[in-house]
Design an enzyme around this catalytic site. Structure first.
Site, mmCIF file in Angstrom:
data_model
loop_
_atom_site.group_PDB
_atom_site.id
_atom_site.type_symbol
_atom_site.label_atom_id
_atom_site.label_comp_id
_atom_site.label_asym_id
_atom_site.label_seq_id
_atom_site.Cartn_x
_atom_site.Cartn_y
_atom_site.Cartn_z
ATOM 1 N N HIS A 223 -24.018 8.761 33.979
ATOM 2 C CA HIS A 223 -24.684 7.806 34.871
ATOM 3 C C HIS A 223 -24.810 8.260 36.325
ATOM 4 O O HIS A 223 -25.478 7.616 37.112
ATOM 5 C CB HIS A 223 -23.973 6.451 34.851
ATOM 6 C CG HIS A 223 -22.724 6.422 35.680
ATOM 7 N ND1 HIS A 223 -21.583 7.081 35.312
ATOM 8 C CD2 HIS A 223 -22.452 5.851 36.875
ATOM 9 C CE1 HIS A 223 -20.661 6.903 36.229
ATOM 10 N NE2 HIS A 223 -21.155 6.161 37.197
HETATM 11 N N1 UDP Z 1 -16.637 1.711 31.004
HETATM 12 C C1 UDP Z 1 -16.746 0.590 30.191
HETATM 13 N N2 UDP Z 1 -17.779 0.536 29.319
HETATM 14 C C2 UDP Z 1 -18.715 1.531 29.199
HETATM 15 C C3 UDP Z 1 -18.582 2.657 30.038
HETATM 16 C C4 UDP Z 1 -17.541 2.717 30.941
HETATM 17 O O1 UDP Z 1 -15.917 -0.325 30.245
HETATM 18 O O2 UDP Z 1 -19.637 1.395 28.391
HETATM 19 C C5 UDP Z 1 -15.519 1.760 31.963
HETATM 20 C C6 UDP Z 1 -14.688 3.010 31.872
HETATM 21 O O3 UDP Z 1 -13.732 2.891 30.851
HETATM 22 C C7 UDP Z 1 -14.077 3.070 33.256
HETATM 23 C C8 UDP Z 1 -15.173 2.525 34.125
HETATM 24 O O4 UDP Z 1 -16.048 1.793 33.265
HETATM 25 O O5 UDP Z 1 -12.961 2.205 33.353
HETATM 26 C C9 UDP Z 1 -15.881 3.643 34.789
HETATM 27 O O6 UDP Z 1 -16.996 3.174 35.411
HETATM 28 P P1 UDP Z 1 -18.245 4.091 35.766
HETATM 29 O O7 UDP Z 1 -18.220 5.287 34.899
HETATM 30 O O8 UDP Z 1 -19.429 3.181 35.721
HETATM 31 O O9 UDP Z 1 -18.007 4.441 37.295
HETATM 32 P P2 UDP Z 1 -17.176 5.577 38.033
HETATM 33 O O10 UDP Z 1 -15.769 5.547 37.521
HETATM 34 O O11 UDP Z 1 -17.861 6.869 37.787
HETATM 35 O O12 UDP Z 1 -17.248 5.184 39.467
#
Ligand code: UDP
Length: 354
Positions: free
Chosen positions: A202
């Site tokens: 993403h």
């Molecule tokens: N996550 C979730 N469902 C999904 C994909 C990710 O609950 O379909 C959770 C994942 O386990 C983690 C968080 O979302 O706890 C990560 O968010 P994201 O990847 O959107 O953002 P980043 O961590 O890169 O800022």
């Protein structure tokens, strides 16, 4: 003590689940949650509040679907109004999104104390909107809750020792969440193959650059010939794949809608390895004792790399496949890199003592 917490994006809901639970065990703390509306789909927002029992937001600003400038600007304006009405002692912000920066900026201009959770992280890539948000937020905060020693080291290099901002090694609140929900995981309502790879994509650098996106998908197709790839896809990535007619072979890549956290924990517990450009998921792979291959050119979570739990491969198809083929599975995950699950409690106690 009145704390206004600002959330807006999926990873912030997960962090808030841990911290709001810790706050609720201290009767002196009154927490008011503002949801900026940055993520608004039911499966990107509501599901987390429901299944993780995060207190319902008192305010929903409903700001979404805008460019960076309009989004941050509207958030700033609307958050300021709430802060003037509510007069909190603290504003608490998480991580590195536009909601983080807007919340901190609004509080700073009103001379309200700011607590930044997940402070001090750096990718050293100023093209990432997240890097800009986190650097600016750190600089105007009152207390910085750092998840790792590496984050503290970054702040020291930037001269924070000579600035009147309290820097604290709190540990990582995402480990608190992972530990709390580990025995509450739920199987998603799909066929789960054996030995599957859990993947997410993403980050703007991968979704806005079609060549990178196609190269990653090509690699997943190749890997999927042996081990099927389950890909819970962020709506942004889904729209880009759809709009550009990028073909997905369902026998190799199981593309599903984003899942809730409890289902994500199930997938983490049962997968063979994780391939992702997510920040949070890199650590969750470690918490659930799975190797991770990171589809970025750098990471903020450098301790995972230096300890051999994570490999940075960027978006090049051949590098991704090579890393996957060479992945070792006999890793010892017993290292304490993130504070062992006490971060939220540390944060609550430190704010009360401040
Ligand atoms: N996550 C979730 N469902 C999904 C994909 C990710 O609950 O379909 C959770 C994942 O386990 C983690 C968080 O979302 O706890 C990560 O968010 P994201 O990847 O959107 O953002 P980043 O961590 O890169 O800022």
């Amino acid at each position: 003590m009145k704390i206004i917490t600002i959330v807006g994006a999926r990873p912030q809901f997960i962090k808030a689940a841990a911290v709001s639970r810790a706050f609720s065990s201290h009767s002196e703390i009154e927490e008011i949650i503002i949801h900026t509306g940055q993520h608004f789909d039911a499966n990107m927002s509501d599901i987390f509040f429901e299944e993780m029992q995060i207190p319902k937001p008192h305010y929903n600003l409903d700001i979404n679907g805008l460019g960076h400038g309009a989004m941050t600007g509207q958030m700033l304006e609307k958050i300021e109004k709430v802060l003037i009405d509510e007069k909190p002692d603290w504003v608490l912000v998480y991580g590195d999104t536009n909601s983080t920066l807007a919340g901190a900026l609004a509080a700073s201009k009103l001379h309200i104390n700011i607590a930044h959770v997940e402070a001090g992280l750096r990718s050293f890539n100023m093209k990432m909107p997240e890097e800009v948000n986190r650097i600016l937020t750190d600089r105007i905060s009152t207390v910085l809750f750092c998840p790792t020693q590496a984050a503290i080291d970054n702040l020291n290099i930037e001269g924070y020792k000579n600035i009147d901002i309290k820097v604290s090694l709190s540990g990582d609140v995402m480990q608190d969440a992972a530990m709390f929900y580990a025995d509450k995981s739920r199987k998603p309502d799909i066929d789960i193959p054996n030995n599957f790879v859990l993947a997410t994509i993403h980050r703007a650098e991968n979704t806005d650059d079609l060549q990178r996106l196609k190269s990653i998908i090509d690699a997943f197709h190749k890997i999927g010939e042996k081990d099927p790839v389950i890909l819970p896809l962020h709506p942004r990535t889904f729209n880009i794949i759809d709009k550009n007619n990028i073909e997905i072979d369902k026998s190799k890549i199981k593309l599903i809608k984003p899942v809730g956290y409890l289902e994500m924990v199930y997938l983490l517990q049962n997968c063979k390895l994780v391939m992702t450009d997510s920040g949070g998921l890199q650590k969750e792979a470690f918490f659930f004792e799975k190797p991770c291959i990171t589809l970025r050119d750098e990471t903020e979570w450098v301790e995972l790399i230096s300890n051999g739990f994570n490999t940075i491969v960027g978006a090049h198809k051949d590098r991704i496949i090579k890393a996957y083929k060479e992945q070792k599975f006999d890793l010892d995950f017993s290292k304490d890199l993130y504070g062992g699950g006490n971060a939220a409690d540390n944060i609550a106690k430190e704010l009360l003592a401040f």
